[in-house]
Design a protein around this motif. Structure first.
Motif, PDB file in Angstrom:
ATOM      1  N   LEU A 126       2.387  15.119  34.002  1.00 47.13           N
ATOM      2  CA  LEU A 126       2.011  15.317  32.607  1.00 47.13           C
ATOM      3  C   LEU A 126       2.546  14.169  31.758  1.00 47.13           C
ATOM      4  O   LEU A 126       3.707  13.775  31.859  1.00 47.13           O
ATOM      5  CB  LEU A 126       2.546  16.651  32.095  1.00 47.13           C
ATOM      6  N   SER A 127       1.670  13.650  30.923  1.00 49.74           N
ATOM      7  CA  SER A 127       2.046  12.517  30.079  1.00 49.74           C
ATOM      8  C   SER A 127       2.942  12.970  28.934  1.00 49.74           C
ATOM      9  O   SER A 127       2.776  14.066  28.391  1.00 49.74           O
ATOM     10  CB  SER A 127       0.789  11.844  29.518  1.00 49.74           C
ATOM     11  N   ASP A 147       5.005   7.651  36.142  1.00 41.76           N
ATOM     12  CA  ASP A 147       4.263   7.111  35.007  1.00 41.76           C
ATOM     13  C   ASP A 147       2.848   7.671  35.071  1.00 41.76           C
ATOM     14  O   ASP A 147       2.034   7.258  35.898  1.00 41.76           O
ATOM     15  CB  ASP A 147       4.234   5.574  35.056  1.00 41.76           C
ATOM     16  N   ALA A 148       2.557   8.624  34.177  1.00 45.67           N
ATOM     17  CA  ALA A 148       1.251   9.288  34.211  1.00 45.67           C
ATOM     18  C   ALA A 148       0.110   8.328  33.925  1.00 45.67           C
ATOM     19  O   ALA A 148      -1.014   8.540  34.376  1.00 45.67           O
ATOM     20  CB  ALA A 148       1.231  10.437  33.202  1.00 45.67           C
ATOM     21  N   GLN A 160      -0.328   6.670  37.551  1.00 43.91           N
ATOM     22  CA  GLN A 160      -0.765   7.648  38.555  1.00 43.91           C
ATOM     23  C   GLN A 160      -0.516   9.035  38.012  1.00 43.91           C
ATOM     24  O   GLN A 160       0.631   9.433  37.798  1.00 43.91           O
ATOM     25  CB  GLN A 160      -0.034   7.436  39.891  1.00 43.91           C
ATOM     26  N   GLY A 161      -1.613   9.737  37.775  1.00 44.32           N
ATOM     27  CA  GLY A 161      -1.512  11.031  37.109  1.00 44.32           C
ATOM     28  C   GLY A 161      -1.375  12.212  38.041  1.00 44.32           C
ATOM     29  O   GLY A 161      -1.182  13.342  37.579  1.00 44.32           O
ATOM     30  N   ALA A 162      -1.475  11.995  39.385  1.00 44.26           N
ATOM     31  CA  ALA A 162      -1.395  13.129  40.308  1.00 44.26           C
ATOM     32  C   ALA A 162      -0.966  12.657  41.689  1.00 44.26           C
ATOM     33  O   ALA A 162      -1.204  11.501  42.076  1.00 44.26           O
ATOM     34  CB  ALA A 162      -2.737  13.853  40.391  1.00 44.26           C
ATOM     35  N   GLY A 195      -3.238   9.965  24.298  1.00 47.86           N
ATOM     36  CA  GLY A 195      -3.788   8.641  24.022  1.00 47.86           C
ATOM     37  C   GLY A 195      -4.949   8.681  23.061  1.00 47.86           C
ATOM     38  O   GLY A 195      -5.528   7.645  22.716  1.00 47.86           O
ATOM     39  N   THR A 196      -5.315   9.878  22.598  1.00 48.07           N
ATOM     40  CA  THR A 196      -6.419  10.027  21.644  1.00 48.07           C
ATOM     41  C   THR A 196      -5.917   9.741  20.235  1.00 48.07           C
ATOM     42  O   THR A 196      -4.885  10.262  19.817  1.00 48.07           O
ATOM     43  CB  THR A 196      -7.002  11.450  21.717  1.00 48.07           C
TER      44      THR A 196
END
Length: 198
Positions: free
Chosen positions: A44-45, A12-13, A16-18, A86-87
């Motif tokens: 990667l999301s 789940d980006a 935890q993105g990395a 998310g933008t």
């Protein structure tokens, strides 16, 4: 022994993105020797969530004397994705929407772009959308729609006018008291108490 590093589990980006891992390689000699490599993995999301407006209908009351360039309303949408996905971008649902307003793409502010006239247009209703864009293709990957309703409030900007600029009538000298001499009609283009004549 194969050197393959395989994914095991759910990522789940947004949480935890990395990840950073150290992978060791050890030989079978006596004494044994080893080495290691550091592997950095970016998660990667993907577009898990669509934007959601905080309201399905936004309403504003705006005086017809409001100056151009002023923000009359701000809309907002939330998106729980991370990073670019998310933008949120805001825009009119119809690209050729004919209204005297500008919708700021990033802030969601609705700006008065040209003067209002309550006697010409007393209200406006139009659809807007909040969208996610694919960072690579700029294609829409998620959206939500809301309605904006703007009521234009009257000011006393209309002058009363008579139905005729000149009226000619006659009256005999022996007319009794209370005789109707003339019926004069005036009107005012404003609304409410601004249009009441005495």
């Amino acid at each position: 022994s194969t050197g393959q590093l395989n994914a095991h589990g759910v990522f789940d980006a947004a949480r935890q993105g990395a990840y950073t891992l150290q992978v060791f390689a050890t030989d079978q000699g006596m004494p044994s020797r080893d080495t290691y490599v550091t592997i950095a993995i970016d998660i990667l999301s993907v577009n898990d969530f669509n934007p959601q407006f905080t309201s399905s209908v936004y309403q504003a009351n705006v005086s017809e004397s409001t100056r151009t360039g002023k923000s009359i309303l701000s809309v907002s949408a939330v998106d729980n994705d991370s990073g670019d996905l998310g933008t949120v971008y805001y825009r009119f649902l119809k690209s050729n929407e004919s209204v005297p307003f500008l919708l700021e793409e990033r802030s969601g502010d609705i700006i008065l772009q040209s003067s209002l006239d309550r006697e010409t247009d007393s209200s406006y209703s139009f659809a807007i959308e909040a969208v996610n864009l694919n960072p690579s293709t700029q294609q829409v990957v998620g959206l939500d729609v809301a309605i904006v309703q703007v009521q234009v409030l009257d000011i006393n900007d209309e002058q009363p006018t008579f139905s005729a600029a000149y009226s000619n009538t006659s009256l005999t000298e022996n007319s009794p008291l209370g005789t109707l001499v003339a019926h004069i009609v005036a009107s005012d283009g404003d609304t409410g108490t601004n249009s009441e004549l005495t």
